[in-house]
Scaffold this motif. Structure first.
Motif, PDB file in Angstrom:
ATOM      1  N   ARG A  55      -1.592  -6.783   6.142  1.00 14.67           N
ATOM      2  CA  ARG A  55      -1.466  -5.417   6.636  1.00 14.67           C
ATOM      3  C   ARG A  55      -2.047  -4.463   5.601  1.00 14.67           C
ATOM      4  N   MET A  56      -2.515  -3.348   6.077  1.00 16.66           N
ATOM      5  CA  MET A  56      -3.054  -2.366   5.140  1.00 16.66           C
ATOM      6  C   MET A  56      -2.361  -1.026   5.386  1.00 16.66           C
ATOM      7  N   VAL A  57      -1.820  -0.475   4.321  1.00 14.63           N
ATOM      8  CA  VAL A  57      -1.054   0.764   4.411  1.00 14.63           C
ATOM      9  C   VAL A  57      -1.920   1.923   3.923  1.00 14.63           C
ATOM     10  N   TYR A  58      -1.911   3.002   4.664  1.00 14.62           N
ATOM     11  CA  TYR A  58      -2.666   4.199   4.270  1.00 14.62           C
ATOM     12  C   TYR A  58      -2.125   4.771   2.955  1.00 14.62           C
ATOM     13  N   PRO A  59      -2.942   5.550   2.258  1.00 16.86           N
ATOM     14  CA  PRO A  59      -2.445   6.211   1.050  1.00 16.86           C
ATOM     15  C   PRO A  59      -1.182   7.019   1.342  1.00 16.86           C
ATOM     16  N   GLY A  60      -0.213   6.887   0.509  1.00 12.36           N
ATOM     17  CA  GLY A  60       1.052   7.583   0.725  1.00 12.36           C
ATOM     18  C   GLY A  60       2.055   6.765   1.519  1.00 12.36           C
ATOM     19  N   GLY A  61       1.593   5.687   2.115  1.00 11.63           N
ATOM     20  CA  GLY A  61       2.500   4.788   2.831  1.00 11.63           C
ATOM     21  C   GLY A  61       2.982   5.309   4.162  1.00 11.63           C
ATOM     22  N   ALA A  62       2.300   6.333   4.703  1.00 11.07           N
ATOM     23  CA  ALA A  62       2.792   6.944   5.926  1.00 11.07           C
ATOM     24  C   ALA A  62       2.600   6.061   7.159  1.00 11.07           C
ATOM     25  N   LYS A  63       1.513   5.315   7.190  1.00  9.70           N
ATOM     26  CA  LYS A  63       1.274   4.486   8.382  1.00  9.70           C
ATOM     27  C   LYS A  63       0.390   3.305   8.016  1.00  9.70           C
ATOM     28  N   TYR A  64       0.313   2.382   8.951  1.00  9.07           N
ATOM     29  CA  TYR A  64      -0.488   1.188   8.753  1.00  9.07           C
ATOM     30  C   TYR A  64      -1.825   1.322   9.479  1.00  9.07           C
ATOM     31  N   PHE A  65      -2.836   0.724   8.881  1.00  8.97           N
ATOM     32  CA  PHE A  65      -4.156   0.684   9.505  1.00  8.97           C
ATOM     33  C   PHE A  65      -4.080  -0.248  10.715  1.00  8.97           C
ATOM     34  N   LYS A  66      -4.618   0.201  11.852  1.00 10.39           N
ATOM     35  CA  LYS A  66      -4.605  -0.639  13.054  1.00 10.39           C
ATOM     36  C   LYS A  66      -5.942  -1.362  13.169  1.00 10.39           C
ATOM     37  N   ASN A  67      -5.875  -2.659  13.256  1.00 17.27           N
ATOM     38  CA  ASN A  67      -7.077  -3.459  13.441  1.00 17.27           C
ATOM     39  C   ASN A  67      -7.143  -3.859  14.917  1.00 17.27           C
ATOM     40  N   PRO A  68      -8.021  -3.221  15.684  1.00 19.24           N
ATOM     41  CA  PRO A  68      -8.035  -3.507  17.123  1.00 19.24           C
ATOM     42  C   PRO A  68      -8.387  -4.949  17.440  1.00 19.24           C
ATOM     43  N   TYR A  69      -9.006  -5.630  16.498  1.00 17.84           N
ATOM     44  CA  TYR A  69      -9.439  -7.013  16.745  1.00 17.84           C
ATOM     45  C   TYR A  69      -8.383  -8.035  16.342  1.00 17.84           C
ATOM     46  N   SER A  70      -7.238  -7.575  15.889  1.00 18.59           N
ATOM     47  CA  SER A  70      -6.177  -8.510  15.537  1.00 18.59           C
ATOM     48  C   SER A  70      -5.719  -9.285  16.765  1.00 18.59           C
ATOM     49  N   ALA A  71      -5.399 -10.546  16.544  1.00 19.37           N
ATOM     50  CA  ALA A  71      -4.925 -11.372  17.657  1.00 19.37           C
ATOM     51  C   ALA A  71      -3.476 -11.053  18.008  1.00 19.37           C
ATOM     52  N   ASP A  72      -2.831 -10.249  17.187  1.00 16.98           N
ATOM     53  CA  ASP A  72      -1.424  -9.948  17.424  1.00 16.98           C
ATOM     54  C   ASP A  72      -1.283  -8.708  18.313  1.00 16.98           C
ATOM     55  N   PRO A  73      -0.278  -8.670  19.177  1.00 15.69           N
ATOM     56  CA  PRO A  73      -0.081  -7.461  19.999  1.00 15.69           C
ATOM     57  C   PRO A  73       0.138  -6.211  19.153  1.00 15.69           C
ATOM     58  N   ASN A  74       0.800  -6.368  18.015  1.00 15.39           N
ATOM     59  CA  ASN A  74       0.960  -5.239  17.104  1.00 15.39           C
ATOM     60  C   ASN A  74      -0.252  -5.226  16.183  1.00 15.39           C
ATOM     61  N   LYS A  75      -1.148  -4.269  16.435  1.00 13.63           N
ATOM     62  CA  LYS A  75      -2.450  -4.280  15.766  1.00 13.63           C
ATOM     63  C   LYS A  75      -2.383  -3.916  14.286  1.00 13.63           C
ATOM     64  N   THR A  76      -1.203  -3.559  13.794  1.00 13.12           N
ATOM     65  CA  THR A  76      -1.110  -3.314  12.353  1.00 13.12           C
ATOM     66  C   THR A  76      -0.988  -4.637  11.590  1.00 13.12           C
TER      67      THR A  76
END
Lengths: 202, 154
Positions: A55-76
């Motif tokens: 997982r990749m967290v944005y600077p400040g930890g506010a949210k996670y980067f969403k990878n649309p190509y992830s095989a998981d339903p939760n794209k983070t």
């Protein structure tokens, strides 16, 4: 640190976590079953099971980067699967090939994990410089993966750090986690969060 | 297209000032966020929209002719990332450098950093009595030294 609740956890992760948790459950007679509290290096292969993720967290930890190509339903969650070596080796390096990228910037480093689509370009993993070293004490794993790098889009991101985790000497099932702040480059200030699970083979 | 006056004004403006609102950590983080949003958008086009169009009864040729930019965007995405990512990296890596340069005084003032100390030195020398006084002091000191040695100095 954002607390992960079951609402946000993908089904695959939840199931694997349950399985791993059950497998790693510390027996009441730990010492009697051979678990030693002395620190011992684990040199070998940490096989990467399919429920490992990044997982990749944005600077400040506010949210996670969403990878649309992830095989998981939760794209983070970007799920990763074992590469040609089967996983992460300790006591030895797994460098990227030369060339390390194709003409689109897709990583060709496929020993640790199979190169995985991240936002349209494949990323791969390699270890450079210092070989990973992980030790077990009882059921607790500690160590370092200083030379751990993620390769993506003609760039190499240092993702090394101190690892912690758990290990069951009977089943050889392990869980390793660590976080690494990206310093410099396009993802400066982001934090990579790694979760590897599977079995250890010496 | 910008008006000619605007162009001339921007040329006159120092290069560093033009990046003042861009080369900041907050702006870089905002662009990093745009990158994340674009990635999600491209993923939606590639993984949802493009597969959905044939289901609407359109042939690949009809899709290409009606929505040519969809195909172009998809084809160019890797190149866009190849260009955009290093640009964000360069922006991010140079925030500190830019701020250091931007903190310098205007370049037009630089000659004065040499002129001003020179003027101070000249002023101090003049206030102290000028070169004539210095020569008198030297002569007075030399008078204390034996003659044969003084000849060598003079």
């Amino acid at each position: 640190m954002r607390r992960m609740t079951s609402r946000f956890l993908p089904r695959t992760i939840t199931l694997s976590t349950l399985v791993v948790s059950a497998t790693l459950a510390v027996p009441a007679t730990a010492t009697a079953t051979g678990a030693s509290s002395a620190t011992q290096p684990l040199n070998g292969l940490f096989r990467v099971a399919a429920s490992s993720y990044f997982r990749m967290v944005y600077p400040g930890g506010a949210k996670y980067f969403k990878n649309p190509y992830s095989a998981d339903p939760n794209k983070t969650y970007t799920l990763i699967v074992a590469g040609s070596d089967g996983g992460l080796r300790t006591g030895a390096l797994q460098p990227a090939p030369a060339p390390a990228f194709d003409h689109h910037g897709n990583s060709l480093a496929g020993r640790i994990i199979r190169p995985t689509d991240f936002a349209g370009i494949n990323f791969g993993l390699a270890t450079k410089g210092t070989a990973p070293a992980i030790s077990v004490s009882g059921y607790r794993l500690t160590g370092q993966v200083k030379g751990f790098t993620a390769e993506w889009n003609n760039l190499s991101f240092s993702q090394g750090g101190q690892v912690t985790g758990s290990y069951n000497a009977q089943t050889h099932v392990y869980v390793l986690t660590w976080s690494s702040l990206i310093s410099g480059g396009p993802f400066n200030g982001f934090t990579g969060s790694w979760h590897l699970t599977g079995t250890f083979v010496s | 297209m910008p008006a000619a006056g605007t162009c001339r004004a921007s040329v006159r403006r120092p290069q560093t000032r033009r990046f003042k609102t861009i080369e900041t950590r907050a702006r870089v983080e905002r662009i990093q966020g745009y990158f994340g949003d674009m990635a999600v958008g491209q993923g939606a086009v590639q993984l949802r929209l493009v597969p959905a169009l044939p289901r609407s009864g359109l042939s690949p040729e009809e899709i290409n002719s009606r929505y040519p930019k969809l195909t172009t965007f998809d084809d160019q995405w890797a190149h866009i990332l190849n260009d955009m990512t290093p640009m964000i990296g360069a922006m991010s890596d140079n925030v500190a450098n830019y701020q250091a340069v931007a903190a310098l005084p205007p370049f037009a003032l630089f000659p004065w950093f040499f002129v001003a100390p020179g003027l101070i030195v000249i002023g101090s020398a003049t206030a102290a009595g000028g070169p004539g006084r210095a020569r008198r002091v030297l002569d007075a000191r030399l008078s204390d030294i034996p003659g044969p040695l003084v000849e060598g100095v003079k």
